[in-house]
Design an enzyme around this catalytic site. Structure first.
Site, short mmCIF file in Angstrom:
data_model
loop_
_atom_site.label_atom_id
_atom_site.label_comp_id
_atom_site.label_asym_id
_atom_site.label_seq_id
_atom_site.Cartn_x
_atom_site.Cartn_y
_atom_site.Cartn_z
N CYS A 1 0.82 -1.22 0.00
CA CYS A 1 0.00 0.00 0.00
C CYS A 1 0.85 1.26 0.00
O CYS A 1 0.42 2.30 -0.47
CB CYS A 1 -0.96 0.01 1.19
SG CYS A 1 -0.16 0.38 2.76
N GLY B 1 7.73 10.60 13.01
CA GLY B 1 7.26 9.32 12.49
C GLY B 1 7.09 9.31 10.98
O GLY B 1 7.01 8.26 10.36
N GLY C 1 -5.70 -12.83 -6.21
CA GLY C 1 -6.30 -12.44 -7.49
C GLY C 1 -7.75 -12.06 -7.34
O GLY C 1 -8.16 -10.98 -7.69
N ALA D 1 -13.46 -19.43 -11.61
CA ALA D 1 -14.74 -20.15 -11.62
C ALA D 1 -14.74 -21.38 -10.71
O ALA D 1 -15.51 -22.31 -10.92
CB ALA D 1 -15.15 -20.53 -13.04
N SER D 2 -13.87 -21.39 -9.71
CA SER D 2 -13.84 -22.44 -8.68
C SER D 2 -13.62 -23.84 -9.24
O SER D 2 -14.03 -24.82 -8.64
CB SER D 2 -15.15 -22.45 -7.87
OG SER D 2 -15.41 -21.19 -7.40
N GLU E 1 -13.26 -16.54 2.30
CA GLU E 1 -14.32 -15.85 1.56
C GLU E 1 -15.66 -16.54 1.78
O GLU E 1 -16.57 -16.44 0.97
CB GLU E 1 -13.96 -15.78 0.07
CG GLU E 1 -14.82 -14.82 -0.72
CD GLU E 1 -14.17 -13.48 -1.02
OE1 GLU E 1 -13.08 -13.21 -0.50
OE2 GLU E 1 -14.77 -12.73 -1.79
C1 LIG Z 1 -1.88 4.20 8.35
C2 LIG Z 1 -2.21 5.33 9.27
C3 LIG Z 1 -3.30 5.21 10.09
C4 LIG Z 1 -3.62 6.26 10.96
N1 LIG Z 1 -4.73 6.12 11.75
C5 LIG Z 1 -5.06 7.13 12.60
C6 LIG Z 1 -6.21 7.02 13.44
O1 LIG Z 1 -6.92 6.02 13.44
N2 LIG Z 1 -6.51 8.08 14.24
C7 LIG Z 1 -5.74 9.21 14.26
O2 LIG Z 1 -6.05 10.11 15.01
N3 LIG Z 1 -4.65 9.33 13.49
C8 LIG Z 1 -4.30 8.33 12.66
N4 LIG Z 1 -3.21 8.47 11.85
C9 LIG Z 1 -2.46 9.74 11.87
C10 LIG Z 1 -1.30 9.69 12.86
O3 LIG Z 1 -1.79 9.73 14.15
C11 LIG Z 1 -0.43 10.91 12.60
O4 LIG Z 1 0.02 10.83 11.29
C12 LIG Z 1 0.76 10.93 13.51
O5 LIG Z 1 0.39 11.00 14.83
C13 LIG Z 1 1.73 12.04 13.14
O6 LIG Z 1 2.93 11.89 13.88
P1 LIG Z 1 4.36 11.80 13.18
O7 LIG Z 1 5.37 11.74 14.25
O8 LIG Z 1 4.40 10.69 12.22
O9 LIG Z 1 4.40 13.16 12.42
P2 LIG Z 1 5.29 13.59 11.19
O10 LIG Z 1 4.66 13.10 9.94
O11 LIG Z 1 6.70 13.24 11.40
O12 LIG Z 1 5.13 15.17 11.29
C14 LIG Z 1 3.88 15.75 11.13
C15 LIG Z 1 3.93 17.26 11.32
O13 LIG Z 1 4.14 17.58 12.69
C16 LIG Z 1 5.18 18.54 12.81
N5 LIG Z 1 5.90 18.27 14.07
C17 LIG Z 1 6.21 17.05 14.55
N6 LIG Z 1 6.78 17.17 15.75
C18 LIG Z 1 6.84 18.47 16.03
C19 LIG Z 1 7.33 19.22 17.13
N7 LIG Z 1 7.85 18.65 18.20
N8 LIG Z 1 7.24 20.57 17.07
C20 LIG Z 1 6.70 21.18 16.00
N9 LIG Z 1 6.22 20.53 14.94
C21 LIG Z 1 6.28 19.19 14.95
C22 LIG Z 1 6.04 18.37 11.60
O14 LIG Z 1 6.69 19.57 11.30
C23 LIG Z 1 5.03 17.97 10.56
O15 LIG Z 1 4.49 19.10 9.94
C24 LIG Z 1 -2.83 7.44 10.99
C25 LIG Z 1 -1.73 7.55 10.15
C26 LIG Z 1 -1.40 6.50 9.30
C27 LIG Z 1 -0.22 6.62 8.41
S1 FES Z 2 3.21 -1.44 2.18
FE1 FES Z 2 1.39 -1.34 3.32
S2 FES Z 2 2.13 -0.67 5.24
FE2 FES Z 2 3.83 -0.52 3.99
#
Ligand SMILES: Cc1cc2nc3c(=O)[nH]c(=O)nc-3n(C[C@H](O)[C@H](O)[C@H](O)COP(=O)(O)OP(=O)(O)OC[C@H]3O[C@@H](n4cnc5c(N)ncnc54)[C@H](O)[C@@H]3O)c2cc1C
Ligand code: FES
Ligand code: FES
Length: 1282
Positions: A47, A270, A812, A1094-1095, A1213
């Protein structure tokens, strides 16, 4: 701070080996680095967004403060390789190998039949391995949590969890009988007579044979990295890439200076928010500041009034910190922490929580944020720091709305977050509703807090904040202000709902759609909060003997269930199957639960998929340019800018096709008109995949929109836009029958489409050979002969120059029958033009955009019946949304009509079906091929009849089911004996009737939660409706050492066909399976194959393999007779000496099948398979969430070649249609709600039964309270296309 112009060395370890990367590009992810630079292809791309877990690896770091090693799982597709300085990465290859030593995790997932296509398996292994590194005997909860972020499209998860559970010390089963067993194992629900028990098995694997877990065998953390961490180097590290520079300062001071110098540069933690935005929203940051080495951002301090958590802590760490604090604090002080913990358990998956930081989460301010609403109501303070000093700002509605006055200044960073304790007489709650319970973004999330004047129910402070209902997290601030001073009672609730709906208004056109659902959730959550607080208040009142406590409203017992969330529980199950005859020789593997022959390789990452093939000399990459218009004339295509992108070699357009450009109405590459968004127009060829993808954005296409643009079935009907003529079957005299019935009901059914979501996206590798225009094509397909033929006609060269190879396919489900030929052919044109090998790997977004899926359906029915429930006449008219080209839509319509009657004998029938042409990507083959959609209409009729007759649906089903040998609507003879047996056995095994009573009892006692139960029969016809499609061939070679190579025309899609073929060959040749091998499916060994679909793949190919083996054995017979005591090797040697051919082609001419649509009769199917399933569910009427309580499936697999594989297929399935028992159980629960509330019991059925559908069908005072928009006054964000 000067930023050096040269790059530093990036040092990290992978599987115990040191990696020193020079000039590493900050835009490169760990996934790409592993797969391309290190050639470690066990880690998969599926993904690219952190959403599926296929790329999971373990990262270990030494924490100098605690001197401990921290192991955590992450998704490599989101991790920039630059972030790994000083880390140790373990991939599936580092865990174990079939050539050296398997790790127990790998062995157990394979032997527990937890792998089918195997594409998700390395990710599963890595999540479990990481868990075991941290907890060698994990609890079931820890296991569920560890696997939360891993998707599997094939197995239905149960066998994967079963393999993980073998490490757990916790008991297996419900222990209901005090035996340590589950009630499902044996006993009250098992009515099989003792005599039958002897041939019934329940074990699919032998637990006692598993390797023990021995942590001493695990890779140790590299001491060099420990030393590096201990002697922390405060030097700023810089990595320059082509477009982006990564700067990682070693001290807070340097970080602040850098931030002041580059105020626009984001902090990257992150990368779970920045990464996806850079990938698909075009965000670009030339400088990235990584604060990962700044220890100040990870500090945690507990104060008497709260908790201060460093902004750099990961969400997983925050969860642990909060859990610890909750266990230490009195309940009244930990309310906010509990609320946060609740959401941290369901926010994304474990891998994302390990990566995402608290600071990143807060600063991203996603509108759907789970945590920000709670932090906001909890009066959280943000501690900011910059070169200029420190200051605090509140995390309030102004900050969340992004108001400049309430925000960080560009040079500031968030250092930590202070979350105060809650106080006595204060209550905090969190709510969320998502499409599913785990690993899904919330539709609406909410944080709510109330503080009462001590000893009273008078509100002193109220705070309500919502996520998901606007562009930002929204506070109902004004409403809360108005309610201060009010008492906590029903009057308040009513007014609060009205005020909040007014303040948190959501326009009809709001992005994301589901507007009415979201509005309803806003106040349903409020009601839950009201009830929850009331209950707590009453406890307090009792505790403190508060005067006037009688004024606190009573909560009806019936209402209490509104307060309980559905717990996340580990699914468990028991399978029984018929064991082989006791006289069957032990060496004969047919009918035994043999592990998938690739199972262990899936688990070690050694199983090669198409894109795992090593890069070949001079290889180039291709990326596709698709239409952004639904229906338009192409005015011009300007390639000039794209051709200038560094690395770009060429752009392939329709003009480059030397042969035929697809069909007249279904072109491979669009010429002068596009019919849908996502139609392929041209393809960029470049040196790397990234360059190719970048250049696609530089192709400038001008369009002129054309009319009409049709998306919905309704519009297609209006415009008479159809892909093929109507298909119709009729029997009896329907009009006359309608006149003689007691009642008639008419209704509608809407069935949404479905994405195939095979984990391995579409991909192909085309390699030109040096002579005679020969090409080798490696492709992920269910139909290599079709790819071969299409490439031949596209290039205008004979079929015999093209060899198509399929090793295995990562799922598939019908989606790789037709489309792979398109990708293979376009890549082949690229190869033809450039002379280079070409690799084409669709990213998930392109795959989902281009390939189409299951046909959405709109069905209308009119059913006439007697008051007894006997149906006398049934008229069904179905419309499929076929998309913009014919593809398989005509056959899907035919199958739909042929299979509509399902298990029922109704004398007067009329079935009609049409495939609509719309401006959507063409829909295509999909498991069940029209059967599931159509039969959902039939079964919905039954439910509607039941409602009118006041009888349970199962009675109507029984009454109308085939009872004796009869003829189907297409006049094929049909014997229902096995169908009836499956039905009766399912009723019996599921204890259906007693559970129906229990469900009714439960429903009487609970107003806001309801249960539903349903049992569904299935008669599923296998095979294609044409004789020529049932032929199959095989080629079996015996080599002089006695080893056997089997090839056949079927493709390994995860359904275990190769395993079954080897079982067949082993039985026929009477030698163990270990002598045999299948290397691939290739058009060079078995030509003119039929799609594996088609199984019927195992059946027809199994016959061909059997035939080839029998031919060989016949040839060997004289030798064996002459020397019966000889070994297989002796006989083969002798045969070779005697010049007996040791190679044979096997052939199966197949079943006869035909259908005469003019006459409406035929023999379209070779045979049927039967089954029945019973499901019980519970729904939350306030949110639409549902919980599956139990499903029993009885499936007739005839003489199963391999029960483990067949059970796996059945569970993955649910036998094509048996999963609908869950849908009808939900419908049953909804009907109970509607009966109780005196609303019409029958309602328009919409599948899938999403929380939105369920919630909106459970009409109540809240659904009535929400504002409804006049559809004419706004343009909705999305529209239903069925
Ligand atoms: C697959 C997936 C599923 C998710 N599901 C959920 C969910 O169910 N619920 C939900 O609420 N969220 C969800 N999220 C979102 C996730 O919670 C946020 O993307 C995450 O918390 C961001 O944190 P990061 O450290 O990765 O940020 P980054 O991507 O590293 O940074 C994000 C932003 O924050 C800024 N930043 C980071 N730290 C600081 C700091 N200390 N000071 C100033 N600026 C800062 C950066 O400059 C940047 O602009 C999901 C994300 C993904 C990829
Ligand atoms: S390829 Fe799906 S989580 Fe990375
Ligand atoms: S085995 Fe899990 S996706 Fe196929």
């Amino acid at each position: 701070m000067p930023c050096p112009s040269t790059s530093d060395e990036l040092v990290f370890f992978v599987n115990g080996r040191k990696v020193i990367a020079r000039n590493v590009d900050p835009e490169v992810t760990l996934l790409s680095f592993l797969r391309k630079n290190l050639r470690l292809t066990g880690t998969k791309y599926a993904c690219g967004r952190g959403g599926c877990g296929a790329c999971t690896v373990m990262v270990s770091r030494h924490d100098p403060a605690s001197r401990e090693i921290r192991h955590f799982s992450i998704t490599a597709c989101l991790v920039p390789v630059c972030s790994l300085h000083g880390a140790a990465v373990t991939t599936v290859e580092g865990v174990g190998s079939i050539n050296t030593r398997l790790h127990p995790v790998q062995e157990r997932i394979a032997k527990s039949h937890g792998t089918q296509c195997g594409f998700c398996t390395p990710g599963m292994v890595m999540s479990m391995y990481t868990l075991l590194r941290n907890h060698p005997e994990p609890s079931e909860e820890q296991l569920m949590e560890a696997l939360q972020g891993n998707l599997c499209r094939c197995t239905g998860y149960r066998p994967i969890l079963a393999s993980g559970r073998t490490f757990s010390k916790e008991s297996y089963g419900c222990q209901q009988k005090g035996t340590g067993l589950c009630c499902l194992d044996q006993g009250e629900n098992d009515s099989s007579s003792p005599s039958r028990k002897s041939d019934i098995c329940t074990e699919l694997f032998a637990k006692e044979e598993f390797l023990p877990l021995d942590p001493t065998q695990d890779l140790i953390f590299p001491p060099e990295l420990s030393r590096m961490a201990e002697n922390s180097d405060e030097r700023t590290l810089t990595f320059h890439g082509e477009r982006v520079t990564w700067i990682s300062p070693g001290t807070l001071k340097d970080l602040l200076e850098l931030k002041a110098k580059h105020p626009e540069a984001p902090l990257i933690l992150g990368n779970t928010s920045l990464g996806p935005a850079m990938k698909s929203q075009g965000h670009f940051h030339p400088i990235l500041l990584s604060p990962a080495r700044i220890s100040e951002l990870s500090l945690v301090s507990k104060t008497s009034d709260g908790l201060t958590i460093g902004a750099g802590c990961s969400l997983a760490q925050v969860k642990d910190i909060l859990a610890e604090r909750v266990s230490q604090l009195p309940e009244e002080n930990a309310q906010t922490y509990r609320a946060l913990l609740k959401h941290l358990k369901s926010l994304a998956g474990q891998q994302i929580r390990n990566m995402a930081s608290l600071g990143g989460h807060i600063i991203s301010r996603h509108c759907y944020s789970d945590l920000n609403p709670i932090l906001a109501v909890g009066n959280t303070t943000l501690n900011l720091i910059s070169k200029e000093g420190k200051r605090q700002i509140p995390l309030n509605q102004h900050f969340l709305a992004g108001l400049a006055s309430a925000d960080l200044k560009p040079e500031e960073i968030l250092e930590s977050v202070h979350i105060p304790h809650s106080q006595k007489w204060e209550f905090v709650s969190a709510f969320r509703q998502a499409q599913c319970q785990q690993n899904a973004l919330p539709d609406v999330s909410a944080g709510m807090r109330v503080r009462f004047k001590e000893g009273t129910n008078t509100i002193e402070e109220l705070s309500i904040v919502y996520g998901g209902v606007g562009a930002a997290t929204i506070s109902a601030h004004k409403s809360c202000q108005q309610l201060v001073g009010r008492c906590w009672n029903e009057l308040l609730l009513d007014e609060a709902c009205r005020l909040v709906l007014d303040e948190v208004s959501l326009p009809g056109s709001a992005p994301g759609g589901r507007v009415e659902f979201k509005r309803t959730l806003i106040i349903s959550f409020l009601f839950k909060f009201y009830l929850g607080v009331l209950q707590e208040l009453k406890k307090l009142v009792k505790l403190f003997s508060v005067p006037d406590s009688h004024r606190y409203p009573e909560i009806s017992e019936q209402f209490l269930s509104a307060l309980e969330d559905f717990p996340v529980t580990i699914p468990r199950g028991v399978q029984t199957y018929q064991s082989v005859d006791s006289h069957q020789p032990l060496r004969d593997p047919v009918g035994r639960p043999i592990m998938h022959v690739s199972g262990l390789k899936h688990a070690t990452g050694e199983a090669m998929f198409c894109d795992d093939l090593p890069m070949v000399d001079k290889e180039l990459f291709m990326a596709l340019v698709t239409s952004t218009r639904a229906h338009a004339k192409i005015i011009s295509i300007d390639l000039s800018e794209a051709l200038e992108v560094p690395g770009v070699v060429d752009v392939i357009t329709a003009k480059d096709i030397p042969g035929t450009n697809g069909a007249e109405d279904d072109k491979l590459l669009a010429v002068d008109e596009v019919l849908c968004v996502g139609q392929i127009i041209c393809a960029v060829v470049a040196e790397t995949d990234v360059q190719a993808k970048r250049a696609t954005e530089k192709v400038k296409i001008t369009y002129e929109d054309l009319e009409p643009i049709i998306f919905t079935i309704e519009d297609a009907i209006k415009h008479n836009s159809f892909l093929c003529p109507e298909k119709k079957l009729e029997q009896g005299n329907i009009e006359e029958a309608f006149e003689r019935v007691d009642q008639i009901v008419e209704g509608e059914v809407h069935v949404g489409g479905q994405e195939h979501f095979y984990m391995e996206t579409q991909r192909a590798l085309v390699i030109p050979k040096t002579e005679d225009r020969e090409l080798d094509i490696y492709v992920s397909t269910q139909d290599p002969a079709h790819v071969q033929k299409t490439v031949s006609s596209t290039l205008g060269i004979p079929i015999n120059r093209i060899t198509c190879h399929v090793k295995r396919v990562g799922g598939g489900f019908g989606g790789k029958v037709g489309r792979p030929a398109v990708f293979g052919a376009i890549a082949a044109v690229g190869t033809f033009k450039t002379g280079h090998p070409i690799r084409l790997v669709l990213d998930r977004e392109d795959d989902m955009l281009i390939t189409g899926g299951r046909h959405p359906l709109f069905g209308k029915y009119k059913v006439g019946f007697m008051n007894s429930g006997r149906i006398k006449a049934l008229d069904i008219e179905c419309y499929l949304n076929g998309g913009c080209t014919l593809d398989d839509s005509e056959q899907v319509t035919e199958f739909l009509i042929l299979k509509l009657e399902n298990a029922y004998k109704i004398r007067n029938l009329r079935f009609r079906g049409r495939a609509c042409m719309t401006n959507l990507p063409s829909n295509t083959a999909f498991r069940g091929f029209g059967f599931p959609q159509g039969t959902l209409v039939t079964e919905s009729c039954i439910t509607a009849v039941a409602a009118k007759c006041g009888l349970p649906p199962e009675k109507i089903r029984e009454k109308n089911m085939y009872k004796t040998v009869d003829k189907t609507i297409y006049k094929q003879a049909f014997n229902p004996e096995t169908l009836i047996r499956c039905w009766n056995e399912c009723l019996d095994k599921s204890s259906f009737h007693s559970r129906r009573k229990q469900v009714e009892e439960f429903n009487k006692k609970n107003y806001w939660k309801k249960k539903g139960i349903a049992i569904i029969p299935m008669k599923f016809s296998v095979g294609f409706a044409a004789t020529s499609y049932h032929q199959a061939a095989a080629l079996v070679h015996i080599y002089t050492d006695g080893s056997v190579l089997v090839t056949h025309g079927g493709n390994e899609l995860g359904q275990g066909i190769h395993t079954k073929m080897l079982q067949v060959a082993s039985r026929e040749l009477q030698i163990p399976m270990s002598y045999m091998h299948i290397c691939e499916t290739s058009t060079a060994t078995v030509p003119n194959t039929i799609a594996t679909a088609a199984s019927i793949g195992s059946d027809v190919n199994g016959r061909a393999v059997q035939n080839a083996c029998q031919i060989l054995l016949k040839r060997l017979e004289p030798i064996i007779k002459k020397s019966p005591e000889g070994t297989w090797e002796d006989w083969i040697e002798a045969a070779f000496e005697q010049r007996i051919s040791l190679s044979a082609t096997g052939y199966f001419r197949g079943y006869k099948a035909f259908m005469d649509w003019e006459k409406g009769e035929g023999d379209p199917f070779p045979y049927y398979v039967y089954g029945a399933a019973c499901s019980e569910v519970e729904i939350d009427c306030l949110t639409g969430a549902h919980k599956k309580i139990r499903t029993d499936i009885v499936m007739d697999a005839c003489c199963s070649l391999n029960p483990a594989i067949d059970i796996g297929q059945g569970l993955g399935e649910s036998g094509m249609f048996l999963g609908s028992s869950v849908f009808f159980a939900i419908a049953d629960a909804v009907a109970a709600v509607r009966r109780e509330r005196d609303t019409a019991e029958d309602f328009t059925a919409r599948s899938p039964a999403t929380p939105e559908q369920v919630r909106m069908a459970c009409v109540d005072r809240f659904t009535e309270m929400i504002p409804r928009d006049d559809p004419k006054t706004f343009k909705p964000w999305c529209i239903p296309i069925a």
